[in-house]
Scaffold this motif. Structure first.
Motif, PDB file in Angstrom:
ATOM      1  N   GLN A 179      92.609   2.011  70.266  1.00  0.00           N
ATOM      2  CA  GLN A 179      92.529   2.421  71.654  1.00  0.00           C
ATOM      3  C   GLN A 179      91.163   2.162  72.261  1.00  0.00           C
ATOM      4  O   GLN A 179      91.037   2.059  73.468  1.00  0.00           O
ATOM      5  N   VAL A 180      90.140   2.089  71.424  1.00  0.00           N
ATOM      6  CA  VAL A 180      88.786   1.839  71.892  1.00  0.00           C
ATOM      7  C   VAL A 180      88.218   0.658  71.122  1.00  0.00           C
ATOM      8  O   VAL A 180      88.388   0.562  69.907  1.00  0.00           O
ATOM      9  N   GLN A 181      87.568  -0.224  71.839  1.00  0.00           N
ATOM     10  CA  GLN A 181      86.891  -1.361  71.214  1.00  0.00           C
ATOM     11  C   GLN A 181      85.463  -1.439  71.693  1.00  0.00           C
ATOM     12  O   GLN A 181      85.177  -1.153  72.867  1.00  0.00           O
ATOM     13  N   LEU A 182      84.570  -1.824  70.786  1.00  0.00           N
ATOM     14  CA  LEU A 182      83.188  -2.127  71.132  1.00  0.00           C
ATOM     15  C   LEU A 182      82.985  -3.622  70.867  1.00  0.00           C
ATOM     16  O   LEU A 182      83.155  -4.067  69.724  1.00  0.00           O
ATOM     17  N   VAL A 183      82.640  -4.356  71.893  1.00  0.00           N
ATOM     18  CA  VAL A 183      82.469  -5.795  71.770  1.00  0.00           C
ATOM     19  C   VAL A 183      81.021  -6.153  72.056  1.00  0.00           C
ATOM     20  O   VAL A 183      80.510  -5.889  73.149  1.00  0.00           O
ATOM     21  N   GLN A 184      80.387  -6.787  71.076  1.00  0.00           N
ATOM     22  CA  GLN A 184      78.980  -7.145  71.181  1.00  0.00           C
ATOM     23  C   GLN A 184      78.821  -8.578  71.668  1.00  0.00           C
ATOM     24  O   GLN A 184      79.682  -9.425  71.444  1.00  0.00           O
ATOM     25  N   SER A 185      77.683  -8.831  72.300  1.00  0.00           N
ATOM     26  CA  SER A 185      77.309 -10.186  72.680  1.00  0.00           C
ATOM     27  C   SER A 185      75.797 -10.304  72.599  1.00  0.00           C
ATOM     28  O   SER A 185      75.079  -9.300  72.587  1.00  0.00           O
ATOM     29  N   GLY A 186      75.329 -11.537  72.557  1.00  0.00           N
ATOM     30  CA  GLY A 186      73.900 -11.778  72.426  1.00  0.00           C
ATOM     31  C   GLY A 186      73.552 -12.098  70.985  1.00  0.00           C
ATOM     32  O   GLY A 186      74.431 -12.326  70.153  1.00  0.00           O
ATOM     33  N   GLY A 187      72.292 -12.089  70.680  1.00  0.00           N
ATOM     34  CA  GLY A 187      71.843 -12.418  69.341  1.00  0.00           C
ATOM     35  C   GLY A 187      71.625 -13.907  69.182  1.00  0.00           C
ATOM     36  O   GLY A 187      71.683 -14.668  70.152  1.00  0.00           O
ATOM     37  N   SER A 222      84.442   9.958  77.422  1.00  0.00           N
ATOM     38  CA  SER A 222      82.979   9.967  77.477  1.00  0.00           C
ATOM     39  C   SER A 222      82.420   9.317  76.216  1.00  0.00           C
ATOM     40  O   SER A 222      83.122   9.206  75.204  1.00  0.00           O
ATOM     41  N   ILE A 223      81.174   8.902  76.307  1.00  0.00           N
ATOM     42  CA  ILE A 223      80.485   8.310  75.160  1.00  0.00           C
ATOM     43  C   ILE A 223      79.094   8.924  75.069  1.00  0.00           C
ATOM     44  O   ILE A 223      78.322   8.840  76.016  1.00  0.00           O
ATOM     45  N   ASP A 224      78.794   9.521  73.939  1.00  0.00           N
ATOM     46  CA  ASP A 224      77.473  10.123  73.772  1.00  0.00           C
ATOM     47  C   ASP A 224      77.207  10.433  72.317  1.00  0.00           C
ATOM     48  O   ASP A 224      77.910  11.284  71.745  1.00  0.00           O
ATOM     49  N   PRO A 225      76.228   9.804  71.663  1.00  0.00           N
ATOM     50  CA  PRO A 225      75.350   8.783  72.207  1.00  0.00           C
ATOM     51  C   PRO A 225      75.880   7.374  71.960  1.00  0.00           C
ATOM     52  O   PRO A 225      76.960   7.208  71.401  1.00  0.00           O
ATOM     53  N   MET A 226      75.107   6.399  72.371  1.00  0.00           N
ATOM     54  CA  MET A 226      75.317   4.996  72.018  1.00  0.00           C
ATOM     55  C   MET A 226      74.085   4.542  71.232  1.00  0.00           C
ATOM     56  O   MET A 226      72.966   4.920  71.563  1.00  0.00           O
ATOM     57  N   CYS A 227      74.317   3.767  70.194  1.00  0.00           N
ATOM     58  CA  CYS A 227      73.250   3.444  69.251  1.00  0.00           C
ATOM     59  C   CYS A 227      73.290   1.973  68.847  1.00  0.00           C
ATOM     60  O   CYS A 227      74.313   1.307  68.994  1.00  0.00           O
ATOM     61  N   TRP A 228      72.169   1.535  68.329  1.00  0.00           N
ATOM     62  CA  TRP A 228      72.072   0.243  67.662  1.00  0.00           C
ATOM     63  C   TRP A 228      71.587   0.473  66.240  1.00  0.00           C
ATOM     64  O   TRP A 228      70.604   1.211  66.026  1.00  0.00           O
ATOM     65  N   TYR A 229      72.266  -0.150  65.295  1.00  0.00           N
ATOM     66  CA  TYR A 229      71.873  -0.156  63.902  1.00  0.00           C
ATOM     67  C   TYR A 229      71.632  -1.603  63.490  1.00  0.00           C
ATOM     68  O   TYR A 229      72.066  -2.537  64.170  1.00  0.00           O
ATOM     69  N   TYR A 248      72.981  -6.885  63.539  1.00  0.00           N
ATOM     70  CA  TYR A 248      72.842  -5.732  64.419  1.00  0.00           C
ATOM     71  C   TYR A 248      74.230  -5.238  64.829  1.00  0.00           C
ATOM     72  O   TYR A 248      75.096  -6.033  65.212  1.00  0.00           O
ATOM     73  N   TYR A 249      74.406  -3.934  64.752  1.00  0.00           N
ATOM     74  CA  TYR A 249      75.670  -3.300  65.097  1.00  0.00           C
ATOM     75  C   TYR A 249      75.443  -2.249  66.185  1.00  0.00           C
ATOM     76  O   TYR A 249      74.491  -1.468  66.112  1.00  0.00           O
ATOM     77  N   TYR A 288      82.844   4.767  66.768  1.00  0.00           N
ATOM     78  CA  TYR A 288      83.340   3.391  66.783  1.00  0.00           C
ATOM     79  C   TYR A 288      82.159   2.440  66.585  1.00  0.00           C
ATOM     80  O   TYR A 288      81.032   2.753  66.982  1.00  0.00           O
ATOM     81  N   TRP A 289      82.470   1.271  65.995  1.00  0.00           N
ATOM     82  CA  TRP A 289      81.435   0.285  65.706  1.00  0.00           C
ATOM     83  C   TRP A 289      81.798  -1.054  66.334  1.00  0.00           C
ATOM     84  O   TRP A 289      82.974  -1.418  66.419  1.00  0.00           O
ATOM     85  N   GLY A 290      80.762  -1.782  66.732  1.00  0.00           N
ATOM     86  CA  GLY A 290      80.942  -3.146  67.159  1.00  0.00           C
ATOM     87  C   GLY A 290      81.120  -4.070  65.967  1.00  0.00           C
ATOM     88  O   GLY A 290      81.003  -3.661  64.811  1.00  0.00           O
ATOM     89  N   GLN A 291      81.378  -5.350  66.274  1.00  0.00           N
ATOM     90  CA  GLN A 291      81.702  -6.307  65.216  1.00  0.00           C
ATOM     91  C   GLN A 291      80.457  -6.833  64.492  1.00  0.00           C
ATOM     92  O   GLN A 291      80.582  -7.481  63.460  1.00  0.00           O
TER      93      GLN A 291
END
Length: 124
Positions: free
Chosen positions: A1-9, A30-37, A93-94, A113-116
């Motif tokens: 139901q939810v997707q995180l799609v990354q771009s860049g890099g 809602s989304i809280d927090p949003m992070c980068w790993y 990077y995720y 949820y995690w991006g690809q």
């Protein structure tokens, strides 16, 4: 139901800059927090930066002053601006987000949820 799609890099020389984006879509309340790993070869995944819905940020000591996290709440998107890149920033990077999801009626649930993942390579 939810997707995180990354771009860049991609590939950049030391001292250069890159910008990562991560857009969340789906039945989002809602989304809280949003992070980068990030995860470098042979190393554990580490938190790079995080941002709350209200804009409070936190980042790792290793990137403070060089990386900036930001978000657009209207677009459910988080960004990571990476400047003065170093070879040791090379990693996958995720993005990650703690999302409250709308389900049937007024029902909701919250999960991570995690991006690809996206490769960032900094050459010396």
């Amino acid at each position: 139901q939810v997707q995180l799609v990354q771009s860049g890099g991609g590939l950049v020389q030391a001292g250069g800059s890159l910008r990562l984006s991560c857009a969340a879509s789906g039945s989002i309340f809602s989304i809280d927090p949003m992070c980068w790993y990030r995860q470098a070869p042979g190393k554990q995944r580490e938190l790079v930066a995080a941002i709350t819905r209200g804009g409070r940020t936190n980042c790792a000591d290793s990137v403070r002053g060089r990386f900036t996290i930001s978000r657009d709440n209207a677009k459910n998107t988080v960004y990571l601006q990476m400047n003065s890149l170093k070879p040791e920033d090379t990693a996958i990077y995720y993005c990650a987000a703690n999302v409250t999801v709308r389900t049937y009626g007024t029902s909701r649930y919250t999960r991570d949820y995690w991006g690809q993942g996206t490769q960032v390579t900094v050459s010396s």
